[in-house]
Enzyme design. Structure first.
Site, PDB file in Angstrom:
ATOM      1  N   CYS A  75       0.822  -1.208   0.000  1.00  0.00           N
ATOM      2  CA  CYS A  75       0.000   0.000   0.000  1.00  0.00           C
ATOM      3  C   CYS A  75       0.856   1.259   0.000  1.00  0.00           C
ATOM      4  O   CYS A  75       0.393   2.333  -0.391  1.00  0.00           O
ATOM      5  CB  CYS A  75      -0.951   0.008   1.194  1.00  0.00           C
ATOM      6  SG  CYS A  75      -0.123  -0.049   2.798  1.00  0.00           S
ATOM      7  N   ASN A  76       2.106   1.158   0.443  1.00  0.00           N
ATOM      8  CA  ASN A  76       2.961   2.331   0.538  1.00  0.00           C
ATOM      9  C   ASN A  76       4.032   2.423  -0.528  1.00  0.00           C
ATOM     10  O   ASN A  76       4.672   3.471  -0.661  1.00  0.00           O
ATOM     11  CB  ASN A  76       3.647   2.383   1.911  1.00  0.00           C
ATOM     12  CG  ASN A  76       2.707   2.822   3.003  1.00  0.00           C
ATOM     13  OD1 ASN A  76       1.754   3.543   2.756  1.00  0.00           O
ATOM     14  ND2 ASN A  76       2.954   2.361   4.218  1.00  0.00           N
ATOM     15  N   ARG A  77       4.242   1.360  -1.301  1.00  0.00           N
ATOM     16  CA  ARG A  77       5.339   1.405  -2.271  1.00  0.00           C
ATOM     17  C   ARG A  77       5.148   0.377  -3.372  1.00  0.00           C
ATOM     18  O   ARG A  77       4.521  -0.675  -3.169  1.00  0.00           O
ATOM     19  CB  ARG A  77       6.673   1.155  -1.575  1.00  0.00           C
ATOM     20  CG  ARG A  77       6.876  -0.270  -1.069  1.00  0.00           C
ATOM     21  CD  ARG A  77       8.164  -0.435  -0.273  1.00  0.00           C
ATOM     22  NE  ARG A  77       8.105   0.324   0.963  1.00  0.00           N
ATOM     23  CZ  ARG A  77       8.854   1.396   1.233  1.00  0.00           C
ATOM     24  NH1 ARG A  77       9.728   1.821   0.334  1.00  0.00           N
ATOM     25  NH2 ARG A  77       8.738   2.038   2.384  1.00  0.00           N
ATOM     26  N   HIS A 123      18.869   0.600   0.453  1.00  0.00           N
ATOM     27  CA  HIS A 123      17.434   0.864   0.465  1.00  0.00           C
ATOM     28  C   HIS A 123      16.657  -0.397   0.822  1.00  0.00           C
ATOM     29  O   HIS A 123      15.733  -0.352   1.653  1.00  0.00           O
ATOM     30  CB  HIS A 123      16.995   1.383  -0.901  1.00  0.00           C
ATOM     31  CG  HIS A 123      15.528   1.667  -1.000  1.00  0.00           C
ATOM     32  ND1 HIS A 123      14.924   2.752  -0.400  1.00  0.00           N
ATOM     33  CD2 HIS A 123      14.514   0.975  -1.607  1.00  0.00           C
ATOM     34  CE1 HIS A 123      13.634   2.742  -0.641  1.00  0.00           C
ATOM     35  NE2 HIS A 123      13.350   1.665  -1.368  1.00  0.00           N
ATOM     36  N   GLN A 140       5.289  -5.611   9.223  1.00  0.00           N
ATOM     37  CA  GLN A 140       4.536  -6.212   8.116  1.00  0.00           C
ATOM     38  C   GLN A 140       5.328  -6.192   6.815  1.00  0.00           C
ATOM     39  O   GLN A 140       5.248  -7.121   6.007  1.00  0.00           O
ATOM     40  CB  GLN A 140       3.212  -5.466   7.929  1.00  0.00           C
ATOM     41  CG  GLN A 140       2.284  -6.128   6.924  1.00  0.00           C
ATOM     42  CD  GLN A 140       0.965  -5.367   6.776  1.00  0.00           C
ATOM     43  OE1 GLN A 140       0.847  -4.239   7.249  1.00  0.00           O
ATOM     44  NE2 GLN A 140       0.001  -5.970   6.125  1.00  0.00           N
ATOM     45  N   ALA A 214     -10.241  -9.442   5.454  1.00  0.00           N
ATOM     46  CA  ALA A 214      -9.836 -10.297   6.576  1.00  0.00           C
ATOM     47  C   ALA A 214      -8.344 -10.597   6.517  1.00  0.00           C
ATOM     48  O   ALA A 214      -7.896 -11.597   7.048  1.00  0.00           O
ATOM     49  CB  ALA A 214     -10.636 -11.599   6.564  1.00  0.00           C
ATOM     50  N   MET A 217      -3.671  -6.731   7.787  1.00  0.00           N
ATOM     51  CA  MET A 217      -3.897  -5.371   8.274  1.00  0.00           C
ATOM     52  C   MET A 217      -5.241  -5.249   8.982  1.00  0.00           C
ATOM     53  O   MET A 217      -5.353  -4.633  10.050  1.00  0.00           O
ATOM     54  CB  MET A 217      -3.811  -4.377   7.115  1.00  0.00           C
ATOM     55  CG  MET A 217      -4.031  -2.922   7.550  1.00  0.00           C
ATOM     56  SD  MET A 217      -2.867  -2.373   8.821  1.00  0.00           S
ATOM     57  CE  MET A 217      -1.372  -2.263   7.846  1.00  0.00           C
ATOM     58  N   ILE A 218      -6.283  -5.829   8.407  1.00  0.00           N
ATOM     59  CA  ILE A 218      -7.600  -5.790   9.047  1.00  0.00           C
ATOM     60  C   ILE A 218      -7.564  -6.534  10.377  1.00  0.00           C
ATOM     61  O   ILE A 218      -8.156  -6.094  11.376  1.00  0.00           O
ATOM     62  CB  ILE A 218      -8.671  -6.392   8.110  1.00  0.00           C
ATOM     63  CG1 ILE A 218      -8.986  -5.404   6.982  1.00  0.00           C
ATOM     64  CG2 ILE A 218      -9.940  -6.728   8.878  1.00  0.00           C
ATOM     65  CD1 ILE A 218      -9.660  -4.120   7.434  1.00  0.00           C
TER      66      ILE A 218
END
Length: 447
Positions: A75-77, A123, A140, A214, A217-218
């Site tokens: 979700c971030n990269r 990195h 995560q 589900a 993260m949820i």
């Protein structure tokens, strides 16, 4: 061999762009095929049109053009790691990413970073250790990176260089978490979600909470919200069995995604994070829910990329819609307390980067060493065959051994001797110093 990575992340691009370049897990294998094809010239012209790499096309990452590749998408990269003999590869990889997702290059390029060699290794290690995450120290990302490597390996896209880099990366992440306080001081995304909801509702215990999805993260968010003892906890998931399992663990109920439109109005807090490529909650459904709630506010948190909730929902007056980017200010709180751990982690990573680069430099001479051994063995075989023929003719064994040793000696030092006699000036001095190191123990080249 050139190592590099390209990508965009939450530091360089907004969620509206990140969701456009995200790769669902099931797309990564075919994407790797078209990435390799872009180097080979087979799929480059069509790789951006419909993501249509032939599923039966065999990967050929062992070619000289593009040897190894892996795609990490969260979700971030979205990042691509490659090992190649092509020095211009980063530019070609960026062009491929633009074409694959149908995004104009001039729109994508300002948000993309390209990291060569040690910068790419550093990195990767920082990402796996949680130092580059929105939530400093979160764990995560390490599992997501391992999944990316596993997928690339199953696709036949991994080789010795990336394998070595990622294995060392995972080891560094474990070392950082074991030797520093980076994990102890982290603020989890799930905890930040609860804190954000508390800005809208004073007491979570008075609210009804809906979780859509589900996944991991949820599950984390559900655990944190459950600790606040809300009035109701409900899980909606595409797979009923998985949704029921999560609901049972948190003491809630499970519903299907098909029930959402009719029941959305029941919930004060909605947290969504699915792998859907299309929104699962549209503007119309939320408008109807608001009307049924008589305009009581709804807190909605969309943690998915691509987003689960249509962004127009955020324009409704009674809806407080937040995305994963909106949690940034929450998770950055308390950063000062974590700086000592960060400095310690960076020092560990720097040491491991240097170690990997030394390994990489050693690997660069392997072909030369292999060639030297092949040549030397060829010379040995010629002289051995000559000696065996002499022995077969009845020659004196001692004389044969003497001739064999002299012939081998002459041939092995012929190259260095020829170079010395034809060198001059500074080149000769350097060569003498170099050969002195080779023969230091015998004293043959002492000065």
């Amino acid at each position: 061999m050139h190592l590099f990575s390209i990508g965009i992340n939450h530091h360089t691009a907004p969620i509206a762009l990140r969701e456009r370049v995200a790769f669902p897990l099931e797309q990564i294998r075919p994407a790797l095929r078209t990435l390799e094809g872009a180097w080979q010239g087979r799929n480059g012209a069509r790789c951006g049109a419909a993501h249509t790499a032939p599923t039966n096309e065999r990967l050929a990452f062992g070619s000289d053009a593009l040897s190894e590749a892996a795609i990490l998408s969260t979700c971030n990269r979205t990042e691509i790691y490659c090992a190649t003999d092509d020095g211009a590869a980063p530019d070609r990889a960026i062009a491929w990413l633009s074409a694959y997702h149908g995004i104009p290059a001039d729109e994508l390029a300002p948000h993309v970073y390209a990291l060569p060699q040690s910068e790419a290794v550093r990195h990767a290690m920082r990402v796996a250790s949680g130092l580059d995450s929105m939530v400093l120290g979160e764990t995560q990302i390490l599992g997501q990176m391992k999944e990316a490597v596993r997928t690339a390996s199953e696709a036949g896209a991994m080789g010795s260089y990336l394998n070595q880099m990622f294995q060392r990366t995972f080891s560094v992440a474990k070392e950082v978490r074991g030797q520093t306080g980076i994990g102890a001081h982290s603020v989890s995304m799930a905890a930040a979600a609860v804190r954000l909801a508390q800005r809208i509702f004073d007491k979570i215990s008075s609210q009804r909470v809906l979780f859509i999805g589900a996944g991991e993260m949820i599950e984390l968010c559900a655990t944190h919200f459950a600790a606040q003892a809300p009035r109701a906890l409900v899980v909606a998931n595409r797979t009923p069995q998985r949704g029921s399992m999560l609901a049972k663990r948190i003491g809630g109920q499970a519903i299907t995604l098909a029930e959402l439109p009719a029941r959305l109005h029941e919930f004060d807090i909605v947290v969504s994070c699915t792998a859907s490529s299309l929104p699962v909650i549209g503007l119309g459904a939320v408008e109807r829910a608001i009307k049924a709630r008589k305009h009581r506010p709804i807190f909605m948190l969309d943690l998915a990329v691509p987003r689960d909730i249509e962004h127009e929902v955020g324009q409704l007056g009674d809806v407080f819609l937040y995305t994963v980017d909106d949690l940034g200010s929450i998770v950055r709180e308390g950063a000062a307390m974590r700086q000592a751990a960060v400095a310690q982690a960076e020092a560990i990573i720097e040491t491991r980067v240097q170690g990997f680069m030394q390994w990489l430099e050693q690997r660069s001479v392997v072909p030369v060493i292999r060639h030297m051994r092949t040549q030397a063995d060829a010379l040995r075989r010629v002289e051995l065959e000559r000696a065996q023929k002499m022995l077969a003719r009845g020659a004196d064994p001692a004389a044969v051994l003497e001739a064999l040793s002299q012939a081998l000696t002459n041939k092995f030092i012929h190259g260095p001797t020829h170079a010395l006699t034809h060198a001059c000036g500074g080149d000769r001095d350097e060569l003498v110093d170099l050969l002195s190191g080779f023969y230091r123990h015998s004293g043959s080249f002492g000065r």
